[in-house]
Design a protein around this motif. Sequence first.
Motif, PDB file in Angstrom:
ATOM      1  N   ASP A  89       0.805  -1.223   0.000  1.00  0.00           N
ATOM      2  CA  ASP A  89       0.000   0.000   0.000  1.00  0.00           C
ATOM      3  C   ASP A  89       0.841   1.278   0.000  1.00  0.00           C
ATOM      4  N   PHE A  90       2.007   1.226   0.655  1.00  0.00           N
ATOM      5  CA  PHE A  90       2.900   2.393   0.733  1.00  0.00           C
ATOM      6  C   PHE A  90       2.208   3.578   1.419  1.00  0.00           C
ATOM      7  N   TYR A  91       1.401   3.324   2.437  1.00  0.00           N
ATOM      8  CA  TYR A  91       0.759   4.424   3.153  1.00  0.00           C
ATOM      9  C   TYR A  91       1.807   5.208   3.940  1.00  0.00           C
ATOM     10  N   GLY A  92       1.576   6.512   4.099  1.00  0.00           N
ATOM     11  CA  GLY A  92       2.533   7.373   4.766  1.00  0.00           C
ATOM     12  C   GLY A  92       3.617   7.839   3.809  1.00  0.00           C
ATOM     13  N   LEU A  93       4.740   8.306   4.348  1.00  0.00           N
ATOM     14  CA  LEU A  93       5.860   8.772   3.527  1.00  0.00           C
ATOM     15  C   LEU A  93       6.894   7.662   3.348  1.00  0.00           C
ATOM     16  N   THR A  94       7.370   7.514   2.125  1.00  0.00           N
ATOM     17  CA  THR A  94       8.418   6.543   1.819  1.00  0.00           C
ATOM     18  C   THR A  94       9.501   7.212   0.988  1.00  0.00           C
ATOM     19  N   GLN A  95      10.738   7.162   1.471  1.00  0.00           N
ATOM     20  CA  GLN A  95      11.858   7.714   0.707  1.00  0.00           C
ATOM     21  C   GLN A  95      12.208   6.762  -0.424  1.00  0.00           C
ATOM     22  N   MET A 132       9.992   4.081 -12.879  1.00  0.00           N
ATOM     23  CA  MET A 132       9.354   4.956 -11.905  1.00  0.00           C
ATOM     24  C   MET A 132      10.181   6.225 -11.881  1.00  0.00           C
ATOM     25  N   TRP A 133       9.697   7.274 -12.581  1.00  0.00           N
ATOM     26  CA  TRP A 133      10.582   8.400 -12.883  1.00  0.00           C
ATOM     27  C   TRP A 133      11.072   9.139 -11.654  1.00  0.00           C
ATOM     28  N   LEU A 134      10.286   9.206 -10.591  1.00  0.00           N
ATOM     29  CA  LEU A 134      10.740   9.886  -9.378  1.00  0.00           C
ATOM     30  C   LEU A 134      11.931   9.163  -8.758  1.00  0.00           C
ATOM     31  N   GLN A 135      11.948   7.857  -8.883  1.00  0.00           N
ATOM     32  CA  GLN A 135      13.035   7.059  -8.317  1.00  0.00           C
ATOM     33  C   GLN A 135      14.182   6.870  -9.308  1.00  0.00           C
ATOM     34  N   ASP A 136      13.858   6.441 -10.515  1.00  0.00           N
ATOM     35  CA  ASP A 136      14.897   6.059 -11.469  1.00  0.00           C
ATOM     36  C   ASP A 136      15.625   7.247 -12.080  1.00  0.00           C
ATOM     37  N   PHE A 137      14.938   8.363 -12.263  1.00  0.00           N
ATOM     38  CA  PHE A 137      15.558   9.521 -12.909  1.00  0.00           C
ATOM     39  C   PHE A 137      16.066  10.558 -11.904  1.00  0.00           C
ATOM     40  N   LEU A 138      15.284  10.831 -10.872  1.00  0.00           N
ATOM     41  CA  LEU A 138      15.687  11.897  -9.952  1.00  0.00           C
ATOM     42  C   LEU A 138      16.876  11.508  -9.084  1.00  0.00           C
ATOM     43  N   LYS A 139      17.076  10.207  -8.850  1.00  0.00           N
ATOM     44  CA  LYS A 139      18.257   9.829  -8.075  1.00  0.00           C
ATOM     45  C   LYS A 139      19.537  10.124  -8.855  1.00  0.00           C
ATOM     46  N   THR A 147      13.772  12.458  -1.890  1.00  0.00           N
ATOM     47  CA  THR A 147      12.542  12.335  -2.667  1.00  0.00           C
ATOM     48  C   THR A 147      11.637  11.288  -2.027  1.00  0.00           C
ATOM     49  N   MET A 148      10.402  11.698  -1.711  1.00  0.00           N
ATOM     50  CA  MET A 148       9.470  10.842  -0.981  1.00  0.00           C
ATOM     51  C   MET A 148       8.124  10.798  -1.685  1.00  0.00           C
ATOM     52  N   ILE A 149       7.418   9.686  -1.503  1.00  0.00           N
ATOM     53  CA  ILE A 149       6.035   9.579  -1.959  1.00  0.00           C
ATOM     54  C   ILE A 149       5.138   9.484  -0.733  1.00  0.00           C
ATOM     55  N   PHE A 150       3.940  10.058  -0.849  1.00  0.00           N
ATOM     56  CA  PHE A 150       2.967   9.996   0.238  1.00  0.00           C
ATOM     57  C   PHE A 150       1.808   9.122  -0.204  1.00  0.00           C
ATOM     58  N   GLY A 151       1.543   8.067   0.575  1.00  0.00           N
ATOM     59  CA  GLY A 151       0.462   7.156   0.245  1.00  0.00           C
ATOM     60  C   GLY A 151      -0.693   7.275   1.226  1.00  0.00           C
ATOM     61  N   TYR A 152      -1.894   7.104   0.723  1.00  0.00           N
ATOM     62  CA  TYR A 152      -3.102   7.141   1.550  1.00  0.00           C
ATOM     63  C   TYR A 152      -4.134   6.228   0.901  1.00  0.00           C
ATOM     64  N   ASP A 153      -5.197   5.924   1.597  1.00  0.00           N
ATOM     65  CA  ASP A 153      -6.213   5.016   1.067  1.00  0.00           C
ATOM     66  C   ASP A 153      -7.050   5.758   0.025  1.00  0.00           C
TER      67      ASP A 153
END
Length: 354
Positions: A89-95, A132-139, A147-153
């Motif tokens: 689910d990746f809820y919350g913040l994940t770096q 996954m451009w936020l992960q693969d390109f921005l790194k 760089t983090m993603i925020f997950g919610y239901d």
Amino acid sequence: MSTSKIFRISGLPLEIDIDTLREALRLKQEGIDIKATISPCCSDPGTKVAIVEFKPCAPSYLKDVISGARPDHQIEMNDDHDDLNIDMDFYGLTQLYATPHKADITADIVAVTGIAGHAFGSWRGKGNLRRMWLQDFLKKDLPRCRTMIFGYDSRLDSPGAHEMQDYRDNLLTELKKARTSDQEQNRPIIFIGHSFGGIVITQALVKSRDSNPASDPDTYAIYRATYATLFFGTPHRGFNVKSLTKMVDRRKSEERLSLLNSIGTDSPLLEEGLKRFLTFAHQLKVVSFYEMLKSKTPEQVTTGFERIGPYELSVPKESALLGLDPEIEKTRHHCPSKGVPKEFISPRHRFSLA
């Protein structure tokens, strides 16, 4: 073409590496390997988090997580009861990637997906490599940004009774847990919002700005540190939710239907939130993307819903743009099926946010 499953494993000890992770996951007997990225945990500095893709398939003990029968799976790592938690689910913040060792982090990038989206999956391309451009390109382009993603239901079939305020408050809470020191609270924030995720961001910034800097300095610090916002098809003035409301099981959650209606056209909630956001938006760097390619709408079939209905623009241009001075708000159109152009958040290009 089958879509590879991506998992998040939390509770990892700080000294862990990929080889140790392989052993902890007990994959040898099933002939499975992993592709993994290990990063610091946003909410617990004493642990790390891994984003994992199993090759050629996930282990059998995760079948209930994949089917949705269980939200997560735990593995006891050692005799000290250090349990690993595996979820999708990746809820919350994940770096998404680790910054260079001992390097100063120049900014926090926070990406929030839209309704019926997924915190990780919604940012993946549709090509055969599924980048996954936020992960693969921005790194590569922004290695010193956290760089983090925020997950919610955000599921349409969720029985949850969430309101907009719940998502807004959860985002603020997660950010405060990830930004506790003075250095972190003064670090610039760049928000990236897709569709409904952009509304969550603007609502959070409004609440942060309106908080009392004396009695609630941690919340106010988020507004103070925000440097830029990038909105991708965000319905600031609402959008036609008819195609989504018909996908909601009213027997399961009337609240989910109410949430969708609250972001429809002529929404008092959106109108008030936008009015308050525009009072300080001129202080930010803003990029607003709007769609030019219509998409098929979902229609019910025997197995559920498929996009076979009439073509529509998900969010009209007039709703996706804030209407700020061009010197403040850069506007671009994009094709959702091709993903988001990374040049608008790369230091190597004209619009630099680093």
